[in-house]
Design an enzyme around this catalytic site. Structure first.
Site, short mmCIF file in Angstrom:
data_model
loop_
_atom_site.label_atom_id
_atom_site.label_comp_id
_atom_site.label_asym_id
_atom_site.label_seq_id
_atom_site.Cartn_x
_atom_site.Cartn_y
_atom_site.Cartn_z
N HIS A 89 -17.11 104.86 82.50
CA HIS A 89 -17.02 106.05 83.21
C HIS A 89 -18.76 106.24 83.60
CE1 HIS A 89 -16.99 110.41 84.10
NE2 HIS A 89 -17.55 110.87 83.02
N ASN A 111 -22.07 112.09 88.52
CA ASN A 111 -20.87 112.20 87.60
C ASN A 111 -19.77 112.62 88.57
OD1 ASN A 111 -19.00 112.33 85.73
ND2 ASN A 111 -20.02 113.32 84.44
N CYS A 165 -12.96 113.87 82.61
CA CYS A 165 -13.50 112.59 82.66
C CYS A 165 -12.62 111.40 82.26
CB CYS A 165 -14.86 112.39 81.97
SG CYS A 165 -16.09 113.54 82.58
O1 UT7 Z 1 -18.56 113.36 81.57
C1 UT7 Z 1 -19.24 114.04 80.36
C2 UT7 Z 1 -20.15 114.97 80.91
N1 UT7 Z 1 -21.23 115.11 80.42
C3 UT7 Z 1 -22.18 114.39 79.78
O2 UT7 Z 1 -21.84 113.19 79.47
C4 UT7 Z 1 -23.53 114.83 79.30
C5 UT7 Z 1 -24.11 114.20 78.32
N2 UT7 Z 1 -25.46 114.62 78.13
C6 UT7 Z 1 -26.46 114.20 78.89
O3 UT7 Z 1 -26.57 113.28 79.72
C7 UT7 Z 1 -27.70 114.98 78.48
O4 UT7 Z 1 -27.79 115.79 77.08
C8 UT7 Z 1 -28.28 115.62 79.77
C9 UT7 Z 1 -28.94 114.83 80.55
C10 UT7 Z 1 -27.44 116.75 80.19
C11 UT7 Z 1 -29.57 116.52 79.18
O5 UT7 Z 1 -30.59 115.78 78.58
P1 UT7 Z 1 -31.25 116.36 77.06
O6 UT7 Z 1 -32.36 115.36 76.81
O7 UT7 Z 1 -30.16 116.34 76.18
O8 UT7 Z 1 -31.97 117.53 77.43
P2 UT7 Z 1 -31.46 119.06 76.86
O9 UT7 Z 1 -30.35 119.63 77.37
O10 UT7 Z 1 -31.88 118.86 75.36
O11 UT7 Z 1 -32.83 119.98 77.50
C12 UT7 Z 1 -34.06 119.59 77.50
C13 UT7 Z 1 -35.15 120.28 78.12
C14 UT7 Z 1 -34.46 121.98 78.27
O12 UT7 Z 1 -35.94 122.65 78.31
P3 UT7 Z 1 -36.59 123.44 77.05
O13 UT7 Z 1 -35.54 124.31 76.40
O14 UT7 Z 1 -36.65 122.33 76.17
O15 UT7 Z 1 -37.85 123.97 77.53
C15 UT7 Z 1 -33.83 122.10 79.46
O16 UT7 Z 1 -33.83 123.47 79.75
O17 UT7 Z 1 -34.67 120.09 79.78
C16 UT7 Z 1 -34.53 121.26 80.24
N3 UT7 Z 1 -33.63 120.77 81.48
C17 UT7 Z 1 -34.18 120.14 82.62
N4 UT7 Z 1 -35.53 120.30 83.12
C18 UT7 Z 1 -35.54 119.82 84.46
C19 UT7 Z 1 -32.32 120.70 81.56
N5 UT7 Z 1 -31.69 120.24 82.84
C20 UT7 Z 1 -32.83 119.98 83.45
C21 UT7 Z 1 -33.21 119.48 84.82
N6 UT7 Z 1 -34.39 119.43 85.28
N7 UT7 Z 1 -32.11 119.14 85.60
#
Ligand code: UT7
Length: 342
Positions: A269, A299, A119
């Site tokens: 970004h 992204n 990134c």
């Molecule tokens: O360029 C750099 C690249 N990456 C980033 O900048 C990413 C930075 N991080 C983020 O943007 C966030 O952490 C995410 C958007 C990726 C995830 O959000 P979060 O609030 O941190 O969610 P989480 O990973 O803690 O997941 C929460 C729940 C999980 O379910 P359980 O285990 O609580 O039942 C995931 O399985 O949300 C679930 N989940 C989804 N649900 C529906 C994860 N992805 C999805 C999805 N749709 N696409």
């Protein structure tokens, strides 16, 4: 010492729009529009068709940037190609792009270098290009960020946390030598923290192992899903992104002796709208000053900043005399920030 200016911009996205609802209906992913929008601000992304790679996406973006700079391909002294999705393990995308731009056929054998900083790749490229121009080594450098993520996303419920975030695109700028002191890439600050190298990574192979991917009894390579697809600790990335982006912007402003209020336009970004809103809020930057395209492209990693600049220029949001701040954070961890007098 010549000044290094951005003399042209260009961008390209494939036609195929994949909405959040399409992730459910076409790919059968257990997700929903509201979850993705609430967490990331992403409404859609573009996926390139099979047979198209990062260098293909880069060609129209680069042609646009070269034309916008008032140059011809023969004027380009060097290509810097930032990507985490090159066509192959080696060689890099830069040489494929050089060939697709028709340079060798025209007897133009300019160097082509790949930048592997995910990134932050575009900003690593911009800093490198500006340094080389200022040193007098080159006059015009094509800096391109291009990604074909769609081929390497686990488009299933198992991969939804990563797969819902990324899209395909390419953006390019030309960095040129100029005597005009009123504009230029003023300062940049790059950084990395290798302690977090495995927090966001795609480890398709491991050359420390013999062989570097497991093979079955017939010698056919077998890549396990956790090796094949990118893995990410999203929360750790989020937290570090916010801290490093704030720090990067403060550092470049400090170096130039200006405040956030002096900046007209911010090209952050595009990893997550919430990250960008939080950074802006902490720095008292009004949201109207932020360029955004994550809602329609997702992204696009190394392509986010050059596509933002190209779009903003065409929409009249970037004008000569404006101060532009740009910042990125991503896998590595790596980060970068730059200040540009447009
Ligand atoms: O360029 C750099 C690249 N990456 C980033 O900048 C990413 C930075 N991080 C983020 O943007 C966030 O952490 C995410 C958007 C990726 C995830 O959000 P979060 O609030 O941190 O969610 P989480 O990973 O803690 O997941 C929460 C729940 C999980 O379910 P359980 O285990 O609580 O039942 C995931 O399985 O949300 C679930 N989940 C989804 N649900 C529906 C994860 N992805 C999805 C999805 N749709 N696409």
């Amino acid at each position: 010492m010549p000044n290094a200016v951005i003399s042209g911009t260009g961008m390209y996205v494939p036609d195929n729009i994949v909405t959040n609802d399409d992730l459910v209906s076409q790919y059968g992913i257990d997700t929903n529009h509201d979850w993705i929008v609430k967490r990331t601000g992403i409404e859609a992304r573009r996926f390139a068709p099979e047979g198209i790679g990062s260098a293909d996406l880069a060609v129209p973006a680069c042609e646009q940037a070269i034309e916008d700079a008032g140059l011809q391909k023969k004027d380009i002294d060097m290509i810097l190609f930032a990507t985490l999705s090159p066509e192959h393990c080696f060689p890099g995308s830069g040489v494929y792009l050089q060939e697709k731009l028709g340079m060798p056929e025209a007897g133009h054998f300019c160097p082509a270098m790949d930048i592997r900083n995910q990134c932050s790749g575009f900003l690593y490229g911009l800093g490198t290009a500006a340094s080389m121009v200022k040193a007098g080594a080159v006059k015009n450098v094509l800096v391109v960020g291009g990604e074909t993520h769609s081929a390497a996303l686990d488009l299933s419920t198992r991969g939804r946390a990563v797969a819902s975030l990324f899209g395909d695109a390419a953006g390019a700028v030309v960095v040129s030598a100029s005597d005009d002191e009123s504009r230029g890439i003023r300062t940049w600050k790059l950084g990395a923290d290798g302690r977090y190298a495995d927090v966001l990574a795609q480890r398709v192979w491991d050359v420390r192992k013999r062989p570097f991917i497991p093979v079955d009894e017939n010698g056919v390579g077998q890549v396990q899903p956790e090796m094949m697809w990118a893995q990410m600790d999203g929360r750790l990335v989020f937290k570090n992104a916010v801290e490093r982006m704030i720090m990067g912007l403060m550092e470049v402003c400090w170096k130039e002796g200006i405040t956030m209020n002096d900046i007209d336009v911010f090209a952050f970004h595009q990893a997550n709208l919430r990250i960008n809103q939080y950074v802006a809020q902490q720095l008292n930057v009004p949201e109207e000053k932020l360029l955004q395209n994550i809602h329609k492209f997702g992204n696009t990693t190394a392509a986010t900043i050059p596509t933002l600049l190209a779009e903003a220029q065409r929409e009249g949001r970037l004008e000569r005399g404006m101060k532009v701040a740009t910042v990125a954070f991503g896998s590595g961890f790596t980060w970068g920030a730059a200040l540009i007098d447009w």
